[in-house]
Design an enzyme around this catalytic site. Structure first.
Site, short mmCIF file in Angstrom:
data_model
loop_
_atom_site.label_atom_id
_atom_site.label_comp_id
_atom_site.label_asym_id
_atom_site.label_seq_id
_atom_site.Cartn_x
_atom_site.Cartn_y
_atom_site.Cartn_z
N GLY A 68 0.83 -1.20 0.00
CA GLY A 68 0.00 0.00 0.00
C GLY A 68 0.86 1.24 0.00
O GLY A 68 0.70 2.12 -0.83
N PHE A 69 1.78 1.30 0.97
CA PHE A 69 2.75 2.41 1.07
C PHE A 69 2.07 3.77 1.19
O PHE A 69 2.66 4.80 0.87
CB PHE A 69 3.72 2.37 -0.12
CG PHE A 69 4.33 1.01 -0.32
CD1 PHE A 69 5.29 0.54 0.55
CD2 PHE A 69 3.90 0.19 -1.35
CE1 PHE A 69 5.83 -0.73 0.40
CE2 PHE A 69 4.43 -1.09 -1.50
CZ PHE A 69 5.40 -1.55 -0.63
N ILE A 107 13.18 -4.31 18.88
CA ILE A 107 12.80 -4.94 17.61
C ILE A 107 12.02 -6.21 17.95
O ILE A 107 12.55 -7.14 18.56
CB ILE A 107 14.05 -5.23 16.76
CG1 ILE A 107 14.75 -3.92 16.36
CG2 ILE A 107 13.68 -6.05 15.53
CD1 ILE A 107 13.94 -2.96 15.50
N LEU A 108 10.75 -6.23 17.60
CA LEU A 108 9.87 -7.31 18.06
C LEU A 108 10.04 -8.59 17.25
O LEU A 108 9.84 -9.69 17.77
CB LEU A 108 8.41 -6.84 18.00
CG LEU A 108 8.10 -5.60 18.86
CD1 LEU A 108 6.66 -5.15 18.66
CD2 LEU A 108 8.37 -5.86 20.33
N PRO A 152 13.00 -9.66 14.46
CA PRO A 152 14.15 -9.23 13.64
C PRO A 152 14.00 -9.58 12.16
O PRO A 152 14.49 -8.85 11.31
CB PRO A 152 15.33 -9.99 14.25
CG PRO A 152 14.90 -10.32 15.63
CD PRO A 152 13.40 -10.50 15.59
N GLN A 162 11.39 -4.99 6.47
CA GLN A 162 10.77 -3.66 6.38
C GLN A 162 11.83 -2.59 6.11
O GLN A 162 11.63 -1.72 5.26
CB GLN A 162 10.05 -3.32 7.69
CG GLN A 162 8.70 -3.98 7.83
CD GLN A 162 7.65 -3.16 7.12
OE1 GLN A 162 7.72 -2.94 5.92
NE2 GLN A 162 6.66 -2.71 7.85
N GLY A 208 7.48 2.31 15.47
CA GLY A 208 7.13 1.84 14.13
C GLY A 208 8.36 1.82 13.24
O GLY A 208 9.27 2.64 13.38
N GLY A 214 7.94 0.83 9.66
CA GLY A 214 7.51 0.64 8.28
C GLY A 214 8.00 1.72 7.33
O GLY A 214 8.13 1.49 6.13
N GLU A 215 8.24 2.91 7.85
CA GLU A 215 8.53 4.02 6.94
C GLU A 215 9.94 4.57 7.07
O GLU A 215 10.47 5.14 6.12
CB GLU A 215 7.49 5.12 7.14
CG GLU A 215 6.14 4.64 6.63
CD GLU A 215 4.98 5.54 7.00
OE1 GLU A 215 4.76 6.49 6.26
OE2 GLU A 215 4.30 5.28 8.01
MO1 MOS Z 1 2.25 5.19 5.24
S1 MOS Z 1 2.71 6.56 3.77
O1 MOS Z 1 1.48 6.19 6.40
O2 MOS Z 1 1.26 3.99 4.51
#
Ligand code: MOS
Length: 759
Positions: free
Chosen positions: A265-266, A651-652, A654, A660, A723, A725-726
């Site tokens: 999705g990103f 780190i939950l 690795p 990610q 987080g 992910g980003e």
């Molecule tokens: Mo992220 S750009 O908040 O899916």
């Protein structure tokens, strides 16, 4: 719906080993590199994307897109299309069912629409590529064939599509995700004038478009025109169900959104684009289920991407390297119909100490599709400008760029005047430099045949977010448990990490814990965005399991060895609840539930209101190291080595975390070197709307990426984790630009760094 049940069964079959092991629970699931629990389903092709669901009696939809940028449709001739084979209906603004205006995405509230424009209700055209008709046919091919037969006449109006032409009338947005667009501390311009060492430059980043592996798709099924089930590829299950309910004027409970496996999705699926509402509208018109799969080209027309930006970064410093002035300002583009200024100044608000700051963002409104979130929306382009400028100043000062950052490391948040909840960025740099073999030599001093070699470094930064979330748990008499929440899985390992978490908290082997998600009928979790999901779900699941264990203790009664023990005196392990003091004193869940004659015990709880972000400056940090090789004759750039050293709390998992980080870095390599949306300012139309012409990095563009992390828990985050992910994409473009400068002596301040810029 039997089909729905089948899908949910697939979702629920997570246990990697169907035969539960003996009660082999050991502490420490969190922090171990468990493979994705849905990994087998994914590689065996048993994890369907939305367009792969088979709902009986489905019709297929295709979209017709506007070919002008602004104006009115004066005539839409569907007579030939209507007569085409297999066509069931053609919906245009002239015959569309009346829809309410969509509630837009904001920080509070449940709206999910990417813009507030009415959906197919008017003759007005607001951007080139706007859907102007939906064709429904018996097959996908027939729908698409008929779409080519629709004839449209327009009365065009003057469109504003030139970012550069409008920059001079840019205005500050009201706020940026709730933060002020402008911050002044002291007098940065005067301090810059007076500074002994300074840099003051403009940096430009282009538009970028989303290209997730799974294009947006929807299957919409109405039940007696009263309730709606929507399969949709989405990052925002609950907001989407609410938004559709408002649009169609029905109760939120009447809309069920199902989305268990999202193919990336990103940010592109964090809001609702027109396709979802149009699919549901089409299903209403033809009175049968409708599937709408947006084509890759269609994504470029109807799904927004990253805004272009022009940023100024000016730094002033004394001989000692300490910043006396820090200026980061600039302009992005949005539309009149959304509010997404792209927070490129968020990193500078938290990364460096300085005596004087000027931070300011402005926006121009263009007649384009609404821009939107794209992995670390502002932080990725903001760190390109800021971290390039730091590198430039380091050369002016003749101080190593890592040392310059260390000299300016703040002891508290530089603009908010609160403490950091956790910050070990200097350690991440030290560990990274050692592991990578950081050797900063003079520009253009290393050569390997025709290849100029250089090293670059940049800071990665992304804020910490947690939102309120709800979860439910059932602990069964057979010694299994299920955790439920409407979370989203885009491939990042949501189900895996929460199974690890719940198993640890329940004292059960992971094989005995399942996780149900991806359905708006489950307790409400927030969208998957802003890298919040793990922390948000964690807090809700922790509260839920505590409630269930208290309930169990209460029902265990006087016949239980647990009699008289308080919640604080027990721990969950070995499939049950035991005294912390006396390890032999306790009882399994199975034993308690059988004795009291219950099949299961259930609890549902909502997490606390997050207050940690108000009390502390909370962010994730990292140091990106790379080596590049630039061909002296062709200007070709090869990223030859990469190491990311991160400071994101505990780190939950690795394995999934490392993936990610790597994914983010790869996306950053694309942002730095190959990706760019080519926009024709005469037509307001995107010219490279395909993967053949929009170049995402492929295997040969990506070196081995080494990932290390501090793994120091943040005691103020419920999971100790931030987080992840980003943050991986942030700092990447700057590290590459800095390495290119080190290799070639050429400073490129405009992305992407294509070879023409190096010749
Ligand atoms: Mo992220 S750009 O908040 O899916």
């Amino acid at each position: 719906m039997s089909n729905t049940q089948k899908i949910m069964e697939t979702v629920m079959q997570y246990a990697p080993d169907k035969e539960p092991n003996a009660l082999s629970h050991r502490r420490g699931y969190l922090g171990t590199p468990l493979s994705r629990v849905d990994g087998q389903l994914k590689v065996k092709g048993e994890a369907p994307f939305t367009a792969e669901y088979k709902v009986e009696n489905t019709a297929y939809a295709a979209l017709v897109y506007s070919s002008v940028t602004k104006g009115k449709i004066t005539k839409i001739d569907v007579s030939r299309a209507e007569k085409a084979n297999g066509v069931l209906a053609i919906v245009t603004h002239e015959n569309a069912p009346k829809l309410k205006n969509p509630p837009t995405f904001g920080l509070s509230g449940n709206g999910a629409a990417a813009s507030d424009l009415p959906i197919l209700q008017e003759a007005d055209v607001h951007w080139n590529g706007q859907p102007i008709a939906v064709i429904v046919a018996e097959t996908q091919d027939r729908a698409e064939e008929a779409a080519t037969l629709v004839k449209v006449e327009y009365e065009t109006a003057e469109a504003e599509v030139s970012f550069d032409a409008l920059k001079k009338i840019a205005k500050p947005p009201e706020n940026i995700l709730g933060e002020p667009p402008e911050i002044k501390i002291g007098d940065a311009e005067n301090a810059l004038d007076a500074a002994e060492f300074k840099v003051d430059n403009l940096y430009r980043t282009p538009r970028y478009n989303h290209n997730a592996i799974e294009p947006h798709a929807t299957v919409a099924v109405w039940h007696d025109n009263e309730s709606l089930t929507v399969f949709d590829s989405t990052q925002c299950i609950h907001n989407l169900s609410y938004t559709l309910a408002v649009i169609f004027g029905i109760q939120p409970e009447a809309v069920r959104v199902i989305s268990p496996f999202v193919g990336g999705g990103f940010g592109s699926k964090g809001t609702m684009w027109w396709n979802t509402a149009l699919c549901a509208m089409a299903a209403k018109v033809v009175n049968c289920p409708v599937k709408l799969s947006v084509s890759r080209q269609g994504i470029f027309r109807i799904v927004g991407g990253r805004t272009p930006s022009e940023q100024r970064v000016a730094l002033g410093a004394g001989k000692d390297g300490k910043f006396t002035a820090l200026i980061h300002s600039g302009i992005t583009a949005a539309t009149r119909h959304n509010n997404f200024p792209e927070q490129f100044t968020f990193p500078v608000r938290h990364l460096y100490a300085a005596e004087n700051f000027y931070i300011g963002q402005k926006v121009v409104n263009l007649d384009t599709v609404a821009n939107t979130f794209m992995r670390a929306p502002g932080e990725s382009i903001g760190t390109f400008a800021l971290e390039s400028a730091i590198d430039e100043l380091a050369y002016e000062l003749k101080i190593d760029p890592i040392e310059l950052r260390r000299i300016n490391e703040p002891t508290k948040d530089p603009v908010r005047d609160v403490a950091f909840s956790m910050r070990n960025l200097t350690l991440a740099y030290q560990r990274g430099a050692e592991k990578f073999g950081w050797q900063h030599q003079a520009p253009r001093s290393q050569k390997d045949g025709k290849w100029l070699v250089g090293q670059g470094v940049a800071t990665a930064y992304y804020p910490y977010y947690r939102f309120v979330s709800t979860a439910r748990v059932r602990i069964f008499a057979d010694g299994t448990a299920v955790v439920q929440t409407s979370a989203q899985e885009m491939g990042m390992g949501t189900a895996t990490v929460q199974i690890q978490h719940a198993a640890e908290r329940l004292g059960l082997p992971i094989e005995r814990v399942s996780f149900e998600y991806g359905d708006s009928n489950l307790p409400q979790a927030p969208l998957a965005g802003g890298s919040n999901q793990t922390a948000s779900n964690f807090a809700a699941i922790a509260a839920t399991i505590e409630k269930a264990l208290r309930e169990l203790l209460a029902i265990a009664g006087d016949d239980s060895p647990l009699a008289g023990l308080k919640y604080e005196e027990i721990e969950a392990r070995d499939g049950g609840v035991f005294s912390k003091e006396n390890s032999s004193k306790g009882e399994t869940y199975a034993s308690i539930l059988k004795r009291v004659g219950q099949d299961y015990v259930e609890a549902e709880a909502t997490s606390s209101q997050p207050s940690e972000m108000q009390k502390y400056s909370m962010g994730s940090y990292g140091a990106q190291f790379c080596e590049v090789r630039v061909n002296e004759e062709t200007g070709e750039v090869r990223v030859s080595r990469w190491l990311g050293s991160f400071d994101c709390g505990k780190i939950l998992n690795p394995k999934t975390a490392t993936s990610q980080f790597r994914g983010g870095i790869i996306m950053g390599i694309g942002m730095a070197l190959t990706e760019e949306t080519l926009f024709d300012e005469r037509k307001g139309r995107i010219m490279n709307a395909s993967l053949a012409e929009y170049h995402v990095p492929v295997n040969l563009d990506v070196p081995h990426i080494e990932i290390i992390y501090n793994n120091i828990p943040d005691e103020h985050a419920p999971s100790g984790a931030h987080g992840i992910g980003e943050i991986g994409i942030t700092g990447v473009a700057a590290a590459i630009a800095n390495a290119i400068y080190n290799a070639t002596g050429k400073r490129i301040r405009e992305l992407p760094i294509t070879l023409d810029k190096l010749l």
